[in-house]
Motif scaffolding. Sequence first.
Motif, short mmCIF file in Angstrom:
data_model
loop_
_atom_site.label_atom_id
_atom_site.label_comp_id
_atom_site.label_asym_id
_atom_site.label_seq_id
_atom_site.Cartn_x
_atom_site.Cartn_y
_atom_site.Cartn_z
N LEU A 49 48.75 -1.64 30.48
CA LEU A 49 48.38 -2.10 29.14
C LEU A 49 46.93 -2.57 29.08
O LEU A 49 46.20 -2.23 28.15
CB LEU A 49 49.31 -3.24 28.71
CG LEU A 49 49.02 -3.88 27.35
CD1 LEU A 49 49.15 -2.85 26.23
CD2 LEU A 49 49.95 -5.06 27.12
N GLU A 50 46.51 -3.34 30.08
CA GLU A 50 45.16 -3.89 30.04
C GLU A 50 44.08 -2.83 30.21
O GLU A 50 42.90 -3.08 29.93
CB GLU A 50 44.99 -4.97 31.11
CG GLU A 50 45.81 -6.22 30.84
CD GLU A 50 45.43 -6.89 29.51
OE1 GLU A 50 44.25 -6.84 29.14
OE2 GLU A 50 46.33 -7.45 28.85
N ASN A 51 44.46 -1.64 30.66
CA ASN A 51 43.50 -0.56 30.83
C ASN A 51 43.39 0.35 29.60
O ASN A 51 42.58 1.28 29.60
CB ASN A 51 43.86 0.30 32.05
CG ASN A 51 43.79 -0.48 33.34
OD1 ASN A 51 42.97 -1.39 33.48
ND2 ASN A 51 44.63 -0.14 34.29
N THR A 52 44.21 0.09 28.58
CA THR A 52 44.13 0.94 27.38
C THR A 52 42.86 0.62 26.59
O THR A 52 42.34 -0.50 26.63
CB THR A 52 45.36 0.73 26.47
OG1 THR A 52 45.40 -0.63 26.02
CG2 THR A 52 46.64 1.07 27.21
N ARG A 53 42.38 1.61 25.88
CA ARG A 53 41.14 1.42 25.12
C ARG A 53 41.33 0.39 24.01
O ARG A 53 40.42 -0.39 23.70
CB ARG A 53 40.67 2.76 24.57
CG ARG A 53 40.15 3.66 25.68
CD ARG A 53 39.93 5.09 25.25
NE ARG A 53 38.74 5.23 24.42
CZ ARG A 53 38.01 6.34 24.37
NH1 ARG A 53 38.35 7.39 25.11
NH2 ARG A 53 36.96 6.42 23.57
N ALA A 54 42.52 0.36 23.43
CA ALA A 54 42.78 -0.59 22.35
C ALA A 54 42.72 -2.03 22.85
O ALA A 54 42.12 -2.90 22.20
CB ALA A 54 44.13 -0.29 21.71
N MET A 55 43.35 -2.29 24.01
CA MET A 55 43.33 -3.65 24.54
C MET A 55 41.93 -4.06 24.95
O MET A 55 41.51 -5.20 24.75
CB MET A 55 44.28 -3.77 25.73
CG MET A 55 45.74 -3.89 25.36
SD MET A 55 46.10 -5.33 24.29
CE MET A 55 45.53 -6.68 25.30
N GLY A 56 41.18 -3.12 25.53
CA GLY A 56 39.82 -3.43 25.92
C GLY A 56 38.97 -3.84 24.73
O GLY A 56 38.23 -4.84 24.78
N GLU A 57 39.08 -3.08 23.64
CA GLU A 57 38.29 -3.39 22.46
C GLU A 57 38.76 -4.68 21.80
O GLU A 57 37.95 -5.51 21.38
CB GLU A 57 38.36 -2.24 21.46
CG GLU A 57 37.49 -2.47 20.23
CD GLU A 57 37.35 -1.25 19.34
OE1 GLU A 57 36.59 -1.33 18.35
OE2 GLU A 57 38.00 -0.22 19.61
N LEU A 58 40.08 -4.87 21.71
CA LEU A 58 40.60 -6.07 21.07
C LEU A 58 40.19 -7.32 21.82
O LEU A 58 39.77 -8.32 21.22
CB LEU A 58 42.13 -5.99 20.97
CG LEU A 58 42.79 -6.95 19.98
CD1 LEU A 58 42.54 -6.48 18.54
CD2 LEU A 58 44.29 -7.06 20.23
N ARG A 59 40.28 -7.31 23.13
CA ARG A 59 39.92 -8.48 23.92
C ARG A 59 38.42 -8.77 23.82
O ARG A 59 38.01 -9.94 23.72
CB ARG A 59 40.33 -8.29 25.38
CG ARG A 59 41.83 -8.38 25.60
CD ARG A 59 42.16 -8.81 27.01
NE ARG A 59 43.60 -8.79 27.26
CZ ARG A 59 44.44 -9.74 26.87
NH1 ARG A 59 44.00 -10.78 26.17
NH2 ARG A 59 45.73 -9.65 27.16
N LEU A 60 37.60 -7.73 23.85
CA LEU A 60 36.17 -7.95 23.74
C LEU A 60 35.82 -8.53 22.37
O LEU A 60 35.05 -9.50 22.26
CB LEU A 60 35.42 -6.64 23.97
CG LEU A 60 33.89 -6.69 23.86
CD1 LEU A 60 33.31 -7.72 24.82
CD2 LEU A 60 33.29 -5.31 24.11
#
Length: 250
Positions: free
Chosen positions: A85-96
Amino acid sequence: MNAQIKIINTANGYMALCQDTPEDITPAWFSVDFWREKSAVVGSSKGRYTTWFVAFEHSHWVLRHYWRGGMMEKFSKDAYFYTGLENTRAMGELRLLDALYREQFAVPKPIAANIVRDGLFYRADIIIERVDGAEDLVAKLTKGTMTQAQWHALGATIAQFHRRGVYHADLNAKNILWQPQQTDSAQERFYLIDFDRGELKTPNAKWQKANLDRLLRSFNKEQGKQPTLAFTPANWAALLEGYHAVVPKV
């Protein structure tokens, strides 16, 4: 960076919710058809693919699907290999976005992301808040010029991100928004948007310059499409002057 985002298991994946996200949100909210049925789609932005603008109660949101580009697009338009999950592009963008928004950087407020598993692959969507009254720089510069002070302010804004170590993977004129003055106490502001594949890195002159070079190529490319676009070498010099007032030359 992790404390502010709530992860919810769904029937076929996960939803990631930022603070203040409505509690009744479901995966259906990440489909434009859901909003069409409510007559809530109020606009769109068409690039390589369409981004949708929706109105929800007193909120105005942007709904964006993650699409592939480059050579991989020939094999699948929107399926990505799932490695967690943490490697998905959506999670990366949301967390940033969540981290930057809480630090009061000029970014849209993140709302939520939806990740749908499909065997070894996933598809994803993200919802962010629409920046009130803003337009991208290409749209603005087709209507008229910006002052030297505005170019200076834009350069300073980009420099603030770079000083924080924010790498924007696609820094171009359409991913910068200009928001006019909203109230007597709120000044005009430049926002950066679309942080897909963005990340926090150790500040370094090499990648920072590459980011700026990419932006310059973008301005020149857009001017090639629209010769009336109000962009000159003097404008770029003013942008760099504002940038280096925050990030000194090495």
